[in-house]
Scaffold this active site. Structure first.
Site, PDB file in Angstrom:
ATOM      1  N   TYR A 256      11.630  50.645 -14.535  1.00  0.00           N
ATOM      2  CA  TYR A 256      10.711  49.841 -13.727  1.00  0.00           C
ATOM      3  C   TYR A 256       9.608  50.676 -13.087  1.00  0.00           C
ATOM      4  O   TYR A 256       9.300  50.520 -11.904  1.00  0.00           O
ATOM      5  CB  TYR A 256      11.487  49.058 -12.649  1.00  0.00           C
ATOM      6  CG  TYR A 256      12.559  48.191 -13.230  1.00  0.00           C
ATOM      7  CD1 TYR A 256      12.239  47.083 -14.006  1.00  0.00           C
ATOM      8  CD2 TYR A 256      13.903  48.481 -13.027  1.00  0.00           C
ATOM      9  CE1 TYR A 256      13.234  46.287 -14.576  1.00  0.00           C
ATOM     10  CE2 TYR A 256      14.895  47.696 -13.583  1.00  0.00           C
ATOM     11  CZ  TYR A 256      14.551  46.599 -14.360  1.00  0.00           C
ATOM     12  OH  TYR A 256      15.536  45.821 -14.914  1.00  0.00           O
ATOM     13  N   ASP A 485      28.508  35.699 -14.557  1.00  0.00           N
ATOM     14  CA  ASP A 485      28.064  37.085 -14.651  1.00  0.00           C
ATOM     15  C   ASP A 485      28.502  37.814 -13.384  1.00  0.00           C
ATOM     16  O   ASP A 485      27.860  37.732 -12.346  1.00  0.00           O
ATOM     17  CB  ASP A 485      26.540  37.097 -14.805  1.00  0.00           C
ATOM     18  CG  ASP A 485      25.962  38.507 -14.811  1.00  0.00           C
ATOM     19  OD1 ASP A 485      26.712  39.470 -14.564  1.00  0.00           O
ATOM     20  OD2 ASP A 485      24.741  38.637 -15.043  1.00  0.00           O
TER      21      ASP A 485
END
Length: 672
Positions: A256, A485
């Site tokens: 990122y 998740d």
């Protein structure tokens, strides 16, 4: 801190003489050296206090620098001449490596190089749970091994070198001492030296022949002066060497950030417990647990031991057509911990891949079940599920990290994120829009996928367990699958072993990762119910996925050790404590300008700002305060290792409060 830990292959090999002579040599070079013996047993009483008998050795070899004006630098002194752990026990004390490390670094703060002389050999116990190796590891100094050139020396020297290296420590070299006069074994002694250098791949810093006590002192001083010059020259060359940060900036692409103008990185040389060690010796309290995975802290001996034992057997074999005990043992442990009803495990490489596998499972399930129109996924906004294509398709399409790829990804269906927060009253209307979407699009939806209770990288949003329970009911009603998740929330992070336990439900498919190996290496798992596996596999169906490193034995062995560690410790109590500490530490932030919200759940503490924060400025400030945090977006948050202390959490809280109060979070163009 620059320095050397001097250990021996046994007692009586000449460690004290070598250390004292090396101290003199460094002082003769004008370096502010200091020698410390953390533990001295066999002390004698002089003028009402215990004094190490090694004082005489230092006075003789380190003269003229010692003892005039030189401090007594023993941290612990005991009368019995026995192993440190026993001497301490007889004195009603406990020797803790971390405490000794702090005392040593306090004594040596203004000295360099620092010489630390161990008691006995490297594996000498300090307590029932620690050895001298643990102290060496925490100090992080280069190791000098002193060996006595006699029968058995090769074995003892090589075992010491290997044990030290297995802890990730550098062996500066071996000093070969001769404590007895040579006889007919002179040639054998030469071969001993050659064998140690060859098989240990280690420098021989000096060989000191036997010349008797009187002449031996002068020779020790002369030879160790040569060693000191060699070591000092090495350090000068290291100082000239480029530390790699320029190469890192120009060629290594970090997550990122830009390849051409990246966010700044700091170089790490080690980590222990809750601390990250930078290359300049700075130690940072890690409030991130390395993106939430190092739940037991760094370099936990149980995890390291599992890795060492397994790598000696095999580091990897393909999982296609082969299996092994680490995968079998880990599988058993996972199913014993997982919510009831999950019976099948697919091992994957990473959290993102486990989500890809879960999506494939859901789609293949529907195809095998004859429901061929069910090819889409339903999720909520604000979610994050990973960086691979399938996972990106169910991340928030607008405000998430992957909106740039919207035109390339499968078009999934998004409901509003849950509004009812964890701990607030639940409004059943919170599920109305999800219910309406299912009524309208139910025939094309294969599965609902969400992060249970906590939306992690999508915004650290905590929502009500009743919403999750409602999703389970809606999935059952519409005969679709529920994928949870738990990559970020699994293994205790929220206060439950799995976050879905807050709603007392079992998903059809469960994704696990991050903390699975305790932050040691990458491994993930996708768990499924018998119904999912049976339907998908009917009529010869196979799941179309097979990572090269699937079921990696090394990762499986460490993961099994991590789960055992979690099971054997009071992790619930630790999480309760961390929640209380984070609440106390972060509550003052509520009154600061620019703060939108403060929330805590389990070992997760979040300060949400009204505007995006200046990550580079904040990180530099945090490092100066001795803390490692990695903010993103509008969030300054902590998800620390479970072994963190109350004082360390308080430091994190003070640092965050101070950063906000001083405006370090603000986005502006001036340099921090």
């Amino acid at each position: 801190m620059q320095g050397y830990f001097i250990t021996g292959t046994d007692t009586g090999v000449g460690k004290t003489r070598a250390t004292a002579a090396l101290l003199r040599a460094f002082l003769d070079l004008g370096l502010p050296a200091l020698a410390i013996k953390p533990i001295q047993t066999g002390c004698v009483e002089t003028d009402g206090r215990l004094v190490a008998e090694d004082v005489e050795e230092y006075a003789r070899l380190a003269s003229p620098h010692f003892p005039a004006g030189y401090p007594n630098t023993c941290c612990r002194e005991y009368r019995p001449a026995c192993s440190p752990h026993l001497a301490a026990r007889l004195a009603g004390e406990t020797l803790a490596p971390e405490t000794l490390t702090n005392e040593i670094f306090t004594l040596g703060r203004d000295h360099m190089p620092l010489l630390v002389e161990g008691a006995g050999g490297a594996a000498v116990p300090l307590s029932d749970s620690a050895t001298t190796l643990d102290l060496m590891h925490r100090l992080g100094l280069s190791i000098i091994v002193v060996a006595d050139n006699k029968l058995g020396m090769i074995n003892h020297a090589l075992m010491t070198v290997e044990a030290v290296r297995n802890r990730g420590l550098e062996v500066a070299g071996v000093v070969i001492n001769n404590t007895t006069p040579p006889g007919d074994d002179a040639d054998l002694r030469k071969e001993n030296i050659r064998a140690v250098a060859l098989h240990g791949n280690v420098p021989i810093l000096a060989e000191i022949p036997w010349l008797g006590k009187k002449d031996g002192d002068a020779l020790f001083i002369e030879r160790m002066a040569e060693v000191a010059k060699l070591l000092a020259d090495r350090e000068k060359e290291r100082g000239k060497a480029e530390n790699g940060l320029a190469f890192d900036r120009d060629h290594l692409w970090h997550p990122y950030t830009s390849a051409l103008n990246p966010l700044p990185s700091v170089k790490v040389t080690g980590a222990q417990g809750t601390r990250i060690v930078l290359d300049d010796g700075t130690k940072l309290v890690d409030g991130m647990a390395s993106w939430w995975c190092a739940i037991h802290g760094y370099n936990h001996p149980a995890l390291n031991r599992a890795a060492h034992e397994q790598i000696g057997r095999m580091s990897h074999v393909m999982f296609g057509g082969l299996t092994h005990d680490p995968a079998i043992d880990l599988g058993r442990a996972l199913l014993n911990m997982a919510p009831d009803g999950l019976e099948h495990i697919f091992f994957a490489d990473s959290g993102s891949v486990s989500v890809e596998v879960a999506i494939k499972m859901a789609l293949q399930y529907m195809q095998a079940d004859g429901q061929t129109d069910r090819v889409r996924l339903l999720t909520v906004r604000g979610g994050y599920h990973g960086d691979t294509c399938g996972a990106m398709s169910v991340c928030d399409p607008d405000s998430g990290m992957h909106h740039l790829f919207n035109g390339l990804l499968p078009r999934q269906i998004f409901a509003p994120r849950p509004r009812c927060r964890f701990g607030d009253p639940f409004d059943p209307a919170d599920l109305d829009e999800m219910r309406a979407i299912l009524d309208q699009h139910g025939q094309e939806i294969a599965a609902i996928i969400v992060e249970p209770i906590v939306q992690g990288a999508g915004g650290m949003h905590f929502y009500h367990p009743e919403y999750l329970r409602g999703l389970r009911e809606l999935a059952d009603h519409h005969q679709i699958l529920l994928i949870l998740d738990e990559i970020a929330t699994g293994f205790g992070r929220t206060g439950k072993l799995f976050a879905c336990e807050w709603a007392n439900i079992t998903p059809d498919i469960l994704c696990l990762g991050k903390a699975l190996t305790g932050g040691t290496m990458t491994l993930a798992a996708t768990l499924a119910t018998a119904k999912v596996a049976r339907t998908l596999s009917a009529e010869g169906g196979v799941l179309m996925h097979g990572p090269t490193f699937m079921g990696n034995p090394l990762a499986c062995a460490v993961a099994k050790a991590s789960l055992d560690l979690l099971r054997q410790t009071d992790w619930q109590g630790k999480i309760r404590n961390i929640q209380a500490w984070l609440t106390e530490a972060l509550t003052p932030c509520r009154d600061l300008e620019g703060v939108d919200d403060v929330r805590v759940l389990g070992a997760i503490g979040v300060v949400e700002m009204q505007h995006s924060v200046n990550v580079p400025r904040l990180q530099q400030f945090f490092i100066r305060q001795g803390v490692w945090l990695r903010p993103f977006g509008r969030l300054i948050y902590a998800m620390p290792p479970y072994v963190i202390t109350a004082d360390e959490v308080a430091l994190i809280g003070r640092t965050i409060s101070s950063a906000i109060a001083d405006g370090k979070h603000q986005t502006r163009n001036d340099h921090p």
